[in-house]
Scaffold this motif. Structure first.
Motif, short mmCIF file in Angstrom:
data_model
loop_
_atom_site.label_atom_id
_atom_site.label_comp_id
_atom_site.label_asym_id
_atom_site.label_seq_id
_atom_site.Cartn_x
_atom_site.Cartn_y
_atom_site.Cartn_z
N SER A 149 0.83 -1.20 0.00
CA SER A 149 0.00 0.00 0.00
C SER A 149 0.87 1.25 0.00
O SER A 149 1.91 1.28 0.64
N VAL A 150 0.45 2.27 -0.73
CA VAL A 150 1.24 3.50 -0.73
C VAL A 150 1.00 4.35 0.51
O VAL A 150 1.86 5.10 0.93
N ASN A 151 -0.20 4.26 1.10
CA ASN A 151 -0.46 5.08 2.29
C ASN A 151 -0.47 4.21 3.54
O ASN A 151 -1.38 4.23 4.35
N PHE B 84 9.05 4.18 14.70
CA PHE B 84 9.78 4.39 15.95
C PHE B 84 10.84 5.47 15.84
O PHE B 84 11.41 5.87 16.81
N GLN B 85 11.09 5.96 14.63
CA GLN B 85 12.00 7.09 14.48
C GLN B 85 11.25 8.41 14.66
O GLN B 85 11.73 9.33 15.29
N ARG C 296 6.48 11.01 16.95
CA ARG C 296 5.53 12.09 17.24
C ARG C 296 4.38 12.09 16.24
O ARG C 296 3.35 12.68 16.46
N GLN C 297 4.60 11.40 15.10
CA GLN C 297 3.53 11.35 14.10
C GLN C 297 2.43 10.35 14.47
O GLN C 297 1.37 10.38 13.91
N ASP D 289 7.82 -2.14 2.33
CA ASP D 289 7.17 -1.26 3.29
C ASP D 289 7.78 -1.34 4.69
O ASP D 289 7.44 -0.53 5.55
N ARG D 290 8.67 -2.29 4.90
CA ARG D 290 9.31 -2.37 6.23
C ARG D 290 10.01 -1.08 6.60
O ARG D 290 9.99 -0.65 7.73
N ASP D 291 10.67 -0.46 5.60
CA ASP D 291 11.41 0.77 5.89
C ASP D 291 10.46 1.89 6.30
O ASP D 291 10.78 2.70 7.16
N THR D 292 9.28 1.91 5.66
CA THR D 292 8.27 2.92 6.01
C THR D 292 7.76 2.66 7.42
O THR D 292 7.62 3.57 8.23
N GLU E 23 9.28 1.27 9.83
CA GLU E 23 10.28 1.54 10.87
C GLU E 23 10.33 2.99 11.29
O GLU E 23 10.79 3.31 12.37
N GLN E 24 9.86 3.89 10.41
CA GLN E 24 9.90 5.29 10.83
C GLN E 24 8.93 5.54 11.97
O GLN E 24 8.98 6.55 12.62
N MET F 117 10.54 -2.58 16.78
CA MET F 117 10.74 -3.93 16.28
C MET F 117 10.85 -4.88 17.47
O MET F 117 11.44 -4.55 18.48
N TYR G 25 6.61 -6.18 14.69
CA TYR G 25 6.71 -4.89 15.36
C TYR G 25 5.61 -4.83 16.41
O TYR G 25 4.51 -5.35 16.19
#
Lengths: 195, 340
Positions: A39-41, A70-71, A74-75, A62-65, A67-68, A82, A103
């Motif tokens: 999915s893109v969103n 936990f980076q 605040r979003q 999408d794993r990289d998306t 992971e953010q 993980m 996760y």
């Protein structure tokens, strides 16, 4: 023992495998399981579902998306981390080997998550085994078709009996240390070239 | 008997060096059977490297430092970077819509790609704020990537605060162009061919290149576990020699066509060869593989990366010893007379 209250999300590029994992989890007593594909969103969809645990396949970009989360926590209202069981690196090794990662909402107790991850790992492995077996069965069927065709060609063009045709190919395969299907393929190719 | 080394890579143009080493015989000449494993995400490459499912990796330059320091979402793993795998290759692309607004806001700043284009973006952001419009969203490929830091540098050059004046997110390279086209993001920093992809489709325009932003920085490096390096010291030296010769081959103009064909193969990038060839020829975003010391890991770059980590709020304000991880001494040893 309170399995029902944990909400689990499966993100998998393979819908078939996602179904196998979902069924495994539901059968083991976790009833709040949902699945989504690529999915893109992604983040918006995860936020809407608000899962406690996310199971995702290792081949998924999408794993990289994910992971953010936990980076840039605040979003999202519920920070995700993980799942790494520091006391049991064998398990994380098995998970990576099986091609799955997990996760979790930060702060969830490890003993509640571990059986979920274990179920997912065993389902991933089972799915992999099934797929391999299916591929092997298909390959075998293909081989048998080749042998039948080569046998037919030898019978028709060389006047051999079915048994003699088979024995000839079998003996050649053993002599050359090759698979019977390979010899059959060579026979077919040879006749095709003559035609 | 050749020794097998399992090396993971992420399909991008700058993964050329290990591909060439495996396919053009440079690894075999050093007695190495280089088994390549393609990964779809940096997270999976990190996990497989950290937990020993692969021996070596074509990896984002900042990521081994982050893994070593235990910042990358998994427990700390002692890491080594004995070689760099090229420079350049990244670019920042914005949607054609945003590009038009930037051009209208400050035509002079938009005359050519570079840090200056961010000044035009600042004007768009100020106009948006005055009109009460939502923040613009930008993506890079991983929190611990040069792309992330280059995006921040570009924004800062325009006087834009990356943490309050825009949304910053992470999207995998193959998903970038479609996310821009679908309007999920307004711009991104990514490696080739994913800038060319949006430009060729008419959904995006290039506003800055790595060359403009951080010209001497390494982009990808060879990442190893220190434990593996200690157990395989001579093998590592052989691997460095094979990869360095592959880098030299990849830089040579006469090999560019063969390189594009190799990268385009379904088992590697799986993209049309014309796209790869165009990206390899694109001034500003074409990667350097061997020239200008592109394979030698320079500690000053490691320190710059760590300063970027700190500026991005990823690391407490102190400089740890980058020299534990970046090992130019190993690279030198590979070419010293005793090992040749």
């Amino acid at each position: 023992m309170g399995n029902a209250d944990l909400s689990i999300l499966i993100i998998d590029g393979s819908p078939d495998r996602a179904a196998v994992v979902e069924r495994g989890l539901v059968e083991a007593g976790w009833v709040r399981v949902s699945t989504i594909g690529p999915s893109v969103n992604l983040l918006a969809r995860i936020q809407a579902l608000a899962p406690d645990v996310i199971i995702i396949d290792l081949e998924n970009p999408d794993r990289d998306t994910l992971e953010q989360m936990f980076q840039v926590s605040r979003q999202v209202q519920r920070p995700i981390a993980m799942f790494v069981d520091q006391s049991d690196s064998q398990m994380i090794h098995a998970a990576i080997e099986a091609g799955v990662s997990a996760y979790v909402v930060d702060g969830l107790r490890q003993d509640r998550i571990k059986p979920i991850v274990e179920t997912a790992v065993s389902r991933f492995n089972a799915f992999d085994r099934l797929r391999r077996e299916r591929d092997e069965a298909q390959a075998k069927l293909q081989d048998r078709k080749l042998v039948e065709r080569a046998k037919g060609l030898l019978m028709k063009n060389r006047g051999l009996s079915e048994e003699d045709a088979y024995t000839l190919m079998r003996r050649t395969a053993m002599k050359q240390n090759r698979k019977l299907a390979d010899i059959a393929q060579s026979v077919i190719t040879a006749f095709e070239m003559e035609l | 008997m050749a020794i097998t080394v399992k090396l993971g890579f992420v399909p991008l143009i700058d993964c050329a060096i290990p591909l060439v080493a495996a396919d053009m015989g440079f690894a075999a000449a050093e007695g190495i059977d280089l088994a390549l494993e393609r990964e779809s995400s940096w997270a999976s490459l990190r996990d497989k490297l950290a937990f020993g499912l692969i021996d070596a990796a074509h990896i984002l330059a900042p990521l081994p430092l982050a893994m070593h320091l235990g910042l990358a979402g998994i427990p700390p793993v002692a890491m080594a970077v004995p070689m760099a795998l090229g420079r350049g290759g990244n670019g920042i692309t914005v949607s054609t819509d945003l590009y038009g607004r930037m051009q209208a806001a400050d035509p002079a700043a938009m005359e050519r790609p570079g840090l200056g284009t961010a000044i035009a973006l600042k004007k768009v952001i100020l106009a948006d704020r005055a009109a009460g419009r939502p923040l613009l969203s930008f993506a890079s490929v991983f929190p611990f990537s040069c792309h992330h830091y280059e995006l921040r540098r570009w924004l800062l050059a325009g006087g834009i605060d990356p943490s309050t004046e825009v949304n910053l997110g992470i999207i995998a390279p193959p998903r970038m162009a479609e996310s821009l086209g679908a309007g999920w993001i307004d711009g991104y920093c990514v490696g080739e061919p994913w800038n060319s992809r949006a430009v060729m489709r008419g959904t995006g325009k290039l506003v800055a290149t790595k060359q403009d932003i951080w010209p001497d920085s390494h982009e990808k490096v060879l990442g190893l576990r220190q434990r593996w390096l200690a157990d395989n010291h001579d093998l590592t030296l052989s691997l460095i020699r094979a990869l360095t010769r592959a880098a030299l081959w990849a830089d040579a103009a006469e090999n560019r066509q063969a390189l594009a064909a190799l990268l385009a193969e379904p088992r590697h990038l799986g993209l049309p060869v014309e796209i790869i060839a165009a990206a390899l020829a694109q001034p500003g975003t074409a990667p350097l593989f061997h020239r200008d010391g592109a394979t030698l890991p320079r500690p000053n770059i490691a320190r710059e990366i760590m300063r970027e980590m700190m500026a991005a709020g990823q690391w407490p304000p102190q400089i740890p010893a980058a020299d534990d991880v970046w090992r130019p001494d190993i690279h030198h040893a590979a070419f010293s007379h005793s090992h040749r």
